[in-house]
Design a protein around this motif. Structure first.
Motif, short mmCIF file in Angstrom:
data_model
loop_
_atom_site.label_atom_id
_atom_site.label_comp_id
_atom_site.label_asym_id
_atom_site.label_seq_id
_atom_site.Cartn_x
_atom_site.Cartn_y
_atom_site.Cartn_z
N MET A 1 -3.26 -19.54 0.05
CA MET A 1 -3.03 -20.29 -1.18
C MET A 1 -3.22 -21.79 -0.92
SD MET A 1 -2.24 -18.27 -3.62
CE MET A 1 -2.02 -16.50 -3.69
N THR A 2 -3.86 -22.50 -1.85
CA THR A 2 -4.06 -23.93 -1.73
C THR A 2 -3.02 -24.66 -2.54
OG1 THR A 2 -5.50 -24.13 -3.64
CG2 THR A 2 -6.54 -23.45 -1.59
N ALA A 3 -3.02 -25.97 -2.45
CA ALA A 3 -2.07 -26.77 -3.22
C ALA A 3 -2.32 -26.63 -4.71
CB ALA A 3 -2.17 -28.23 -2.80
N GLU A 4 -3.53 -26.18 -5.09
CA GLU A 4 -3.88 -26.07 -6.50
C GLU A 4 -3.44 -24.74 -7.11
OE1 GLU A 4 -8.02 -26.66 -6.70
OE2 GLU A 4 -7.96 -28.79 -6.17
N THR A 5 -2.84 -23.89 -6.30
CA THR A 5 -2.43 -22.60 -6.81
C THR A 5 -0.94 -22.40 -6.67
OG1 THR A 5 -2.80 -21.51 -4.69
CG2 THR A 5 -4.65 -21.57 -6.23
N GLN A 6 -0.39 -21.56 -7.51
CA GLN A 6 1.00 -21.16 -7.42
C GLN A 6 1.06 -19.84 -6.65
OE1 GLN A 6 2.61 -20.96 -11.38
NE2 GLN A 6 1.92 -23.01 -11.92
N VAL A 7 2.21 -19.58 -6.06
CA VAL A 7 2.39 -18.34 -5.31
C VAL A 7 2.97 -17.29 -6.25
CG1 VAL A 7 3.52 -17.21 -3.37
CG2 VAL A 7 2.75 -19.59 -3.16
N PRO A 8 2.21 -16.26 -6.58
CA PRO A 8 2.74 -15.24 -7.50
C PRO A 8 3.68 -14.29 -6.79
CG PRO A 8 0.53 -14.64 -6.80
CD PRO A 8 0.82 -15.99 -6.18
N ASP A 9 4.53 -13.65 -7.57
CA ASP A 9 5.39 -12.59 -7.06
C ASP A 9 4.61 -11.29 -7.20
OD1 ASP A 9 7.60 -11.26 -6.09
OD2 ASP A 9 8.54 -11.07 -8.05
N ILE A 10 4.44 -10.56 -6.10
CA ILE A 10 3.63 -9.35 -6.11
C ILE A 10 4.45 -8.14 -5.71
CG2 ILE A 10 1.67 -8.17 -5.04
CD1 ILE A 10 0.20 -10.72 -4.89
N VAL A 11 4.36 -7.09 -6.51
CA VAL A 11 4.97 -5.80 -6.21
C VAL A 11 3.85 -4.78 -6.08
CG1 VAL A 11 6.36 -3.90 -7.13
CG2 VAL A 11 7.21 -6.23 -7.26
N ILE A 12 3.85 -4.04 -4.99
CA ILE A 12 2.87 -2.97 -4.77
C ILE A 12 3.54 -1.64 -5.03
CG2 ILE A 12 1.38 -1.85 -3.06
CD1 ILE A 12 1.30 -4.60 -1.61
N VAL A 13 3.03 -0.90 -5.99
CA VAL A 13 3.59 0.41 -6.35
C VAL A 13 2.69 1.48 -5.76
CG1 VAL A 13 4.24 1.96 -8.22
CG2 VAL A 13 4.53 -0.52 -8.49
N THR A 14 3.26 2.32 -4.92
CA THR A 14 2.48 3.39 -4.31
C THR A 14 3.39 4.60 -4.15
OG1 THR A 14 0.99 3.93 -2.49
CG2 THR A 14 2.95 2.64 -1.94
N GLY A 15 2.92 5.60 -3.40
CA GLY A 15 3.73 6.80 -3.19
C GLY A 15 2.95 8.07 -3.46
N MET A 16 3.70 9.15 -3.61
CA MET A 16 3.10 10.45 -3.80
C MET A 16 2.47 10.60 -5.18
SD MET A 16 3.58 12.06 -0.94
CE MET A 16 3.18 13.74 -1.44
N SER A 17 1.30 11.22 -5.20
CA SER A 17 0.67 11.54 -6.49
C SER A 17 1.59 12.48 -7.26
CB SER A 17 -0.69 12.20 -6.26
OG SER A 17 -1.54 11.36 -5.53
N GLY A 18 1.83 12.16 -8.52
CA GLY A 18 2.71 12.98 -9.33
C GLY A 18 4.16 12.54 -9.29
N ALA A 19 4.47 11.49 -8.50
CA ALA A 19 5.87 11.05 -8.38
C ALA A 19 6.25 10.02 -9.42
CB ALA A 19 6.13 10.50 -6.98
N GLY A 20 5.29 9.56 -10.23
CA GLY A 20 5.65 8.65 -11.31
C GLY A 20 5.07 7.26 -11.22
N ARG A 21 3.96 7.09 -10.49
CA ARG A 21 3.38 5.75 -10.37
C ARG A 21 2.98 5.18 -11.73
NH1 ARG A 21 -0.02 7.88 -5.83
NH2 ARG A 21 -1.69 7.86 -7.37
#
Length: 292
Positions: A1-21
Motif C-alpha cells: 500500500m502507498t501513501a495514496e491508498t487506504q488500508v481496507p479491512d479484508i475478510v476471506i470466506v472459505t471452507g467446505m463446499s455446501g457449508a454456507g459460503r
C-alpha cells in the motif's frame, strides 16, 4: 500500500463446499461489505490495492475463495503473506459442516460435489477436507453450520461482523455442550466440567438448568469449582493476551458436561462474566440446552 491508498479491512470466506459460503457472503453484502465471489487467491493483493484507493475507497472487502484449485492452500497462504507485507491483515472465516450435513445438502439440490469426479459424493467431500485441512487449522474463525439453517447462519455472521470496524479487539464465544451429543468441531479450547457432581441426580434440580439460581449455586458451591474458575481465568488471560498480540480476532471456548444442561451451562456463564471483566467482548451460546 502507498501513501495514496487506504488500508481496507479484508475478510476471506472459505471452507467446505455446501457449508454456507454463499449465505455468509450474502450476509456480509447486506452489512455493506463489498463482496467478491470466487476470486483466485493470487488476485487478493490486487483487490486490496484497488479497494484501498482514496477515490471511491472500499473500506471493507469480503472475498469468497473457492477450494477447487489443487494449489489452493499454497496459493492462499502465499497471498495472505503478501497482504501482510503490504500492511493488510486479512481475517479468514472457515465454514465447516459434518459429512452427513453436506451429503444431505448436495442431495437436496441434486448436484455433484465439485471434487467428486467419477467417484461418490463422499469421495469428493473427503478430497476437499484433505485439501483445506491446513487452511482450517490457521483460520481466525471456524463456524460449524451442520445444525444451522440459513437464517441462523446469517445471524451468526451479523453477530460477528454487524458492527465490525476492523479493530483488532478479541471477541470470544463461550459455548456449553453435552459430551453425549459430541464435541463441537469449531471450538478452539475445550474444558470438561464432569469433575463436578451432577445436579441431574438431585431431584429438585433435575428439571432446572444452569441458568437457574439453585443449579448455579449448587454447582459453584462444589469443591473445586471456584478453584477451577480462578485457574482457568488465569490461563485465559495469558491466552487472550497472546491471541491479541498475534492478531487473532475470534476464539471459541467450549465447556462440556454430560448433557449440556447443568454444569457446563452454569460454568459457561461464569467464564463469560470473568472475560467481560477483562474487557473482552463475549457472547454465550448453549448448544444442547433443551435437547433432552
Amino acid at each position: 500500500m502507498t501513501a495514496e491508498t487506504q488500508v481496507p479491512d479484508i475478510v476471506i470466506v472459505t471452507g467446505m463446499s455446501g457449508a454456507g459460503r454463499s449465505t455468509a457472503a450474502k450476509s456480509l453484502e447486506d452489512l455493506d461489505w463489498f463482496v467478491v465471489d470466487n476470486l483466485p487467491p493470487g488476485l487478493l493483493a490486487t483487490m486490496a490495492d484497488l479497494g484501498g484507493r482514496v477515490k471511491d475507497a472500499v473500506p471493507r472487502i469480503a472475498v469468497v475463495v473457492d477450494v477447487r484449485s489443487r494449489a489452493f492452500t499454497a496459493d492462499l497462504h502465499s497471498s495472505i503473506e503478501d497482504l501482510e507485507a503490504r500492511g493488510v491483515h486479512p481475517r479468514v472465516v472457515f465454514l465447516e459442516a459434518s459429512d452427513a450435513a453436506l451429503v444431505r445438502r448436495f442431495e437436496s439440490v441434486r448436484r455433484p460435489h465439485p471434487l467428486q469426479g467419477d467417484g461418490t459424493l463422499i469421495d469428493g467431500i473427503s478430497r476437499e477436507r484433505e485439501r483445506v485441512r491446513e487452511v482450517r487449522a490457521e483460520a481466525d474463525l471456524v463456524l460449524d453450520t451442520s445444525d444451522l439453517n440459513v437464517h441462523q447462519l446469517r445471524a451468526k455472521i451479523v453477530s460477528f461482523f454487524g458492527d465490525d470496524t476492523g479493530e483488532s479487539r478479541l471477541r470470544a464465544t463461550v459455548l456449553s455442550f453435552g459430551y453425549k451429543y459430541g464435541l463441537p468441531v469449531d471450538a478452539d479450547l475445550v474444558v470438561d466440567c464432569r469433575f463436578l457432581p451432577n445436579p441431574h441426580w438431585v431431584p429438585e434440580l433435575r428439571p432446572q438448568t444452569g441458568r437457574d439460581a439453585p443449579v448455579r449455586e449448587y454447582v459453584l458451591a462444589q469443591r473445586g469449582a471456584k478453584e477451577f474458575l480462578d485457574a482457568y481465568t488465569e490461563v485465559l488471560r495469558l491466552l487472550t493476551d497472546g491471541y491479541e498480540r498475534e492478531g487473532k480476532h475470534y476464539v471459541t471456548l467450549a465447556v462440556g458436561c454430560t448433557g449440556g444442561k447443568h454444569r457446563s451451562v452454569a460454568m459457561s456463564e461464569q467464564i463469560a462474566t470473568r472475560l467481560r471483566d477483562e474487557g473482552i467482548e463475549v457472547q454465550v451460546a448453549h448448544r444442547d440446552l433443551g435437547r433432552e
